[in-house]
Structure formats: C-alpha cells, structure tokens
Design a protein around this motif. Structure first.
Motif, PDB file in Angstrom:
ATOM      1  N   ASP A   1      41.486  45.482  36.086  1.00  0.00           N
ATOM      2  CA  ASP A   1      40.169  45.557  35.458  1.00  0.00           C
ATOM      3  C   ASP A   1      39.120  44.790  36.257  1.00  0.00           C
ATOM      4  N   HIS A   2      39.552  43.719  36.950  1.00  0.00           N
ATOM      5  CA  HIS A   2      38.589  42.924  37.714  1.00  0.00           C
ATOM      6  C   HIS A   2      38.151  43.646  38.970  1.00  0.00           C
ATOM      7  N   ILE A   3      38.938  44.626  39.422  1.00  0.00           N
ATOM      8  CA  ILE A   3      38.605  45.387  40.618  1.00  0.00           C
ATOM      9  C   ILE A   3      37.820  46.641  40.266  1.00  0.00           C
ATOM     10  N   ASN A   4      38.264  47.347  39.264  1.00  0.00           N
ATOM     11  CA  ASN A   4      37.651  48.633  38.918  1.00  0.00           C
ATOM     12  C   ASN A   4      36.379  48.449  38.089  1.00  0.00           C
ATOM     13  N   ARG A   5      35.461  47.724  38.635  1.00  0.00           N
ATOM     14  CA  ARG A   5      34.154  47.557  38.011  1.00  0.00           C
ATOM     15  C   ARG A   5      33.316  48.806  38.278  1.00  0.00           C
ATOM     16  N   LYS A   6      32.455  49.133  37.358  1.00  0.00           N
ATOM     17  CA  LYS A   6      31.690  50.378  37.439  1.00  0.00           C
ATOM     18  C   LYS A   6      30.299  50.141  38.023  1.00  0.00           C
ATOM     19  N   TRP A   7      29.836  51.132  38.735  1.00  0.00           N
ATOM     20  CA  TRP A   7      28.460  51.108  39.207  1.00  0.00           C
ATOM     21  C   TRP A   7      27.520  51.454  38.060  1.00  0.00           C
ATOM     22  N   VAL A   8      26.430  50.708  37.951  1.00  0.00           N
ATOM     23  CA  VAL A   8      25.388  50.999  36.968  1.00  0.00           C
ATOM     24  C   VAL A   8      24.128  51.396  37.737  1.00  0.00           C
ATOM     25  N   LYS A   9      23.597  52.574  37.401  1.00  0.00           N
ATOM     26  CA  LYS A   9      22.414  53.071  38.103  1.00  0.00           C
ATOM     27  C   LYS A   9      21.145  52.519  37.475  1.00  0.00           C
TER      28      LYS A   9
ATOM     29  N   LEU B   1      29.025  39.661  43.470  1.00  0.00           N
ATOM     30  CA  LEU B   1      27.892  40.532  43.176  1.00  0.00           C
ATOM     31  C   LEU B   1      27.786  41.608  44.261  1.00  0.00           C
ATOM     32  N   LYS B   2      27.417  42.821  43.853  1.00  0.00           N
ATOM     33  CA  LYS B   2      27.252  43.895  44.826  1.00  0.00           C
ATOM     34  C   LYS B   2      26.183  44.859  44.331  1.00  0.00           C
TER      35      LYS B   2
ATOM     36  N   ARG C   1      44.797  32.730  48.396  1.00  0.00           N
ATOM     37  CA  ARG C   1      43.770  33.527  47.722  1.00  0.00           C
ATOM     38  C   ARG C   1      43.209  34.642  48.608  1.00  0.00           C
ATOM     39  N   HIS C   2      43.495  34.573  49.899  1.00  0.00           N
ATOM     40  CA  HIS C   2      42.923  35.529  50.850  1.00  0.00           C
ATOM     41  C   HIS C   2      43.237  36.978  50.467  1.00  0.00           C
ATOM     42  N   LYS C   3      44.461  37.258  50.071  1.00  0.00           N
ATOM     43  CA  LYS C   3      44.844  38.632  49.745  1.00  0.00           C
ATOM     44  C   LYS C   3      43.979  39.172  48.605  1.00  0.00           C
ATOM     45  N   GLN C   4      43.822  38.380  47.541  1.00  0.00           N
ATOM     46  CA  GLN C   4      43.019  38.831  46.408  1.00  0.00           C
ATOM     47  C   GLN C   4      41.549  38.981  46.797  1.00  0.00           C
ATOM     48  N   LEU C   5      41.064  38.080  47.647  1.00  0.00           N
ATOM     49  CA  LEU C   5      39.679  38.178  48.102  1.00  0.00           C
ATOM     50  C   LEU C   5      39.448  39.482  48.860  1.00  0.00           C
ATOM     51  N   MET C   6      40.366  39.823  49.751  1.00  0.00           N
ATOM     52  CA  MET C   6      40.199  41.039  50.542  1.00  0.00           C
ATOM     53  C   MET C   6      40.308  42.289  49.663  1.00  0.00           C
ATOM     54  N   ILE C   7      41.113  42.245  48.634  1.00  0.00           N
ATOM     55  CA  ILE C   7      41.185  43.374  47.701  1.00  0.00           C
ATOM     56  C   ILE C   7      39.817  43.588  47.051  1.00  0.00           C
ATOM     57  N   GLU C   8      39.177  42.499  46.646  1.00  0.00           N
ATOM     58  CA  GLU C   8      37.849  42.620  46.036  1.00  0.00           C
ATOM     59  C   GLU C   8      36.818  43.138  47.031  1.00  0.00           C
ATOM     60  N   LEU C   9      36.795  42.564  48.220  1.00  0.00           N
ATOM     61  CA  LEU C   9      35.797  42.966  49.204  1.00  0.00           C
ATOM     62  C   LEU C   9      35.955  44.429  49.610  1.00  0.00           C
ATOM     63  N   GLN C  10      37.185  44.929  49.579  1.00  0.00           N
ATOM     64  CA  GLN C  10      37.432  46.295  50.021  1.00  0.00           C
ATOM     65  C   GLN C  10      37.265  47.339  48.918  1.00  0.00           C
ATOM     66  N   PHE C  11      36.959  46.911  47.686  1.00  0.00           N
ATOM     67  CA  PHE C  11      36.710  47.888  46.633  1.00  0.00           C
ATOM     68  C   PHE C  11      35.472  48.709  46.985  1.00  0.00           C
TER      69      PHE C  11
END
Length: 390
Positions: free
Chosen positions: A2-10, A383-384, A56-66
C-alpha cells in the motif's frame, strides 16, 4: 504494498501541457533519514534490520522506482556521504540518472543530493551554498546595520545547505532551475532562523536563475508546518502581523546577548523575510486543495509505545485526520510527531503542476506504529509531482 501503490491525483484545473505531452517532467523530493541521526535510543519501534541505510537501501530504491518513467529529477535530503558514494549514486546511475552531492559544512555527516535523468536533462551550471552564506548576502543586500550583521550571522549560523541546479531540457529546449534545501529543525527552538533560511535560500535560487520570471522548482525539507511563518512567507511572499508576532518569541541568543537588551531576528532583518515571486505555489496544495496531512510520522523517543507515558491519548493517534495535522512546537519530543514539513514549490507563471502522488493513508503507517520501519525507509514520506512548461 500500500505504501508503494500510491495513486496519482490530477489537478482539477486544466493544464496547458498535460500528462500526455512530451513537455511533462516529474520531480521527487524526499528526506531519506541519514544514519548519523539514528542513535541506538532513537526510533525504538524500528526493527534492528531496518535501522541503517545499508539495510534501508532496498526499500528506498523500491519507492524511488515506482512509476520511474514519470520521474526526471530526484532531490534528496539527509544523504550520508558514504552512502551516496557506495550505494545511492551507483544505483541511480544504473537507472539513467546523474547527480551531485553537497555535504554540510560544520561536521554533520550528511547533505543534499540532486539527480536528473540523462536522456532528458543536462546540467549546465550548479551552485552549492551554505544557508548562512545566503543569509549574509541577504543582510548585506537589504542594508542591515553593518554593526549588527556579525551578531546576526553568529546567531543564525546553522549547518544547512542548498544545491541549486540549472538544467537544460533536451525535449523542450528550455531551462529549469531547481533548488534542493533542508532547513534547520533543532526541535523547533529556532523557528526564526528556519524561516530566514527558507527565504534566503529561495531568493538565492531566484538570483541564480537571473530573475523571478523563470521556471523554478524549490523543494526539500523545510521543517515548517503550514501554520508556521516559514510556510506562510513562502506562500504569500511576506509575513503577516500574526507571523511577525510569533517570531518575536525568539530572542537572539549569543554569548553576549544576556548582557544586552533582547534583539530579535525579525526586527533586525525585517526586509530579509520577503520574496518577489508572487506566482510561487505549493504543488500539493495546487493539486489536492490542501497540503498533505503529514509528510513526517515518527515517535523518535518511543513516547507513545504501549509501555510509555506520553501525554497524547492513544485513541487520538489512531484517528485518521480529515485535514493537515497541526503540532505544538513546544511539545515536540513528548508525543508522536505527525507534521507536514516537506514541500514542492513551483513558479506557476512558468510551470503547470498537473498531478501529484497522493500521501499514503495513515492507517498503513499505524500498522508499524510510526516511521521508519521495515516498510517505510525514512521518518519522512516521499513527495512526487508532475509539471509541464507553459
């Protein structure tokens, strides 16, 4: 996930370019929590195997690569120098991003890092500047009494820096100016200095760009909530009387100040607490209608763990917020801390922000008590947002 699959809001307002345009580019801002700020006593709820960057690097890279194809610029705060060299830079270079690192100047073992996608942007100029230097430039520019400048600088000298990047866009043939900053926190004891750092850093970015009418992105960890002066001055370009009165709670404290009549940064350097970029907007507020309810979610001292004696009822923690949390700076460290501290500001006269990545639901964080943990690699939330040139 759920922390990765965040939705885009237009953004509800129709943008000039839009997500289907080649004009679009994406920016991440993320305080990733440097190892030097994690002591054995801090974050007692965080599992041992999730406390340091090597883990923590692995989890960080998972987030950055979403949804990585939507990202072109990555601005990170609290980046350890060794971590940058040994893990972060090689990993992002492998994904097509070049970047630079600027370490803090007073001995803090971390700094800022800004990356850009090679096939889209090229770096044509960069400036690495301590915030104290920018404050000095502001004091001199606004003709503050020379006899006071040294004392003000002694008081305001904190270990904070900014990276300013001039990026040429090979698609639109336009130039983008990006500021990546992390202002001082100090447990909310120097909100006046934090506010001045933020304004001085932004005005420094404007000077770097040549004027206010340029495509500007100013992002990072501002350590100011929306109800505090540092946010208000960025939002409005100046301080209201309420904010001025608030900053009068902070007398200048130096070795000699106890012998003199109290002075206040806001009084001595009032004209430095302004900027001229009236179209400056917060990306998340532009898209969502308000700032995120939180971008930092931590219980550094474990005050709200089941066996602790924090002064905030657990039922209060378990409620989802309908709006933006508002903390009491005087109570920092005595209760679980949820606050909006991070922002992506942009010059809306030159850029459109047409979407932003929503913030993870609080209930997802609560499963782990707070951040960081085995799922969330930092005490901050990434934030993105996506933009297009007008």
């Amino acid at each position: 996930m759920d922390h990765i699959n965040r939705k885009w809001v237009k953004c509800p307002i129709q943008s000039v370019g839009g997500s289907s345009s080649q004009n679009a580019f994406g920016v991440i801002s993320y305080n990733i929590l440097a190892d030097c700020h994690v002591t054995p006593e801090d974050f007692p709820y965080c599992p041992a195997g999730s406390r340091f960057m090597k883990d923590r690097h692995k989890q960080l890279m998972i987030e950055l690569q979403f949804d990585l194809e939507s990202v072109d610029i990555i601005c990170l705060q609290e980046v350890g120098e060794t971590y940058f060299v040994q893990q972060l830079q090689p990993a992002l270079l492998n994904l097509g991003f070049s970047g630079s690192f600027f370490k803090k100047q007073h001995g803090t073992a971390e700094g800022e890092a800004t990356f850009y996608r090679n096939r889209r942007f090229s770096l044509t100029e960069e400036r690495h500047v301590p915030c104290t230097q920018l404050i000095k430039e502001a004091l001199l520019r606004e003709k503050v009494n020379p006899d006071d400048v040294e004392q003000l600088l002694t008081y305001a000298d904190k270990d904070n820096v900014i990276i300013m990047s001039k990026l040429y866009d090979s698609v639109t043939k336009k130039t983008l100016y990006v500021g990546n900053v992390h202002s001082t926190f100090s447990d909310y004891k120097f909100i006046d200095i934090t506010t001045l750092q933020v304004v001085a850093a932004f005005n420094g970015l404007v000077e770097f760009a040549g004027d206010v009418d340029k495509p500007l992105i100013f992002c990072g960890d501002f350590n100011q909530e929306p109800h505090l002066p540092g946010y208000k001055v960025m939002h409005d370009g100046d301080l209201c009387e309420e904010s001025v009165r608030y900053l009068m709670k902070f007398p200048i404290r130096t070795d000699n100040s106890a012998k003199r009549k109290p002075k206040y940064l806001i009084e001595e350097a009032r004209d430095c607490f302004k900027h001229r970029c009236r179209p400056l907007k917060s990306s998340y507020k532009e898209v969502m209608g308000s700032e995120p309810p939180f971008t930092n979610y931590e219980d550094m001292y474990g005050t709200m763990l089941p066996d602790s004696k924090g002064d905030q009822p657990i039922e209060e923690i378990q409620k989802n917020s309908a709006g933006v949390y508002e903390s009491d700076p005087e109570k920092y460290g005595t209760q679980l801390f949820r606050a909006t501290l991070d922002y992506l500001w942009f010059n809306s006269g030159q850029l459109d922000c047409f979407r932003a990545l929503d913030i993870v639901d609080e209930s997802v964080v609560q499963k782990f008590h707070a951040c960081p943990n085995q799922v969330f690699p930092s005490d901050h939330i990434m934030l993105k947002a996506s933009y297009c040139f007008i």
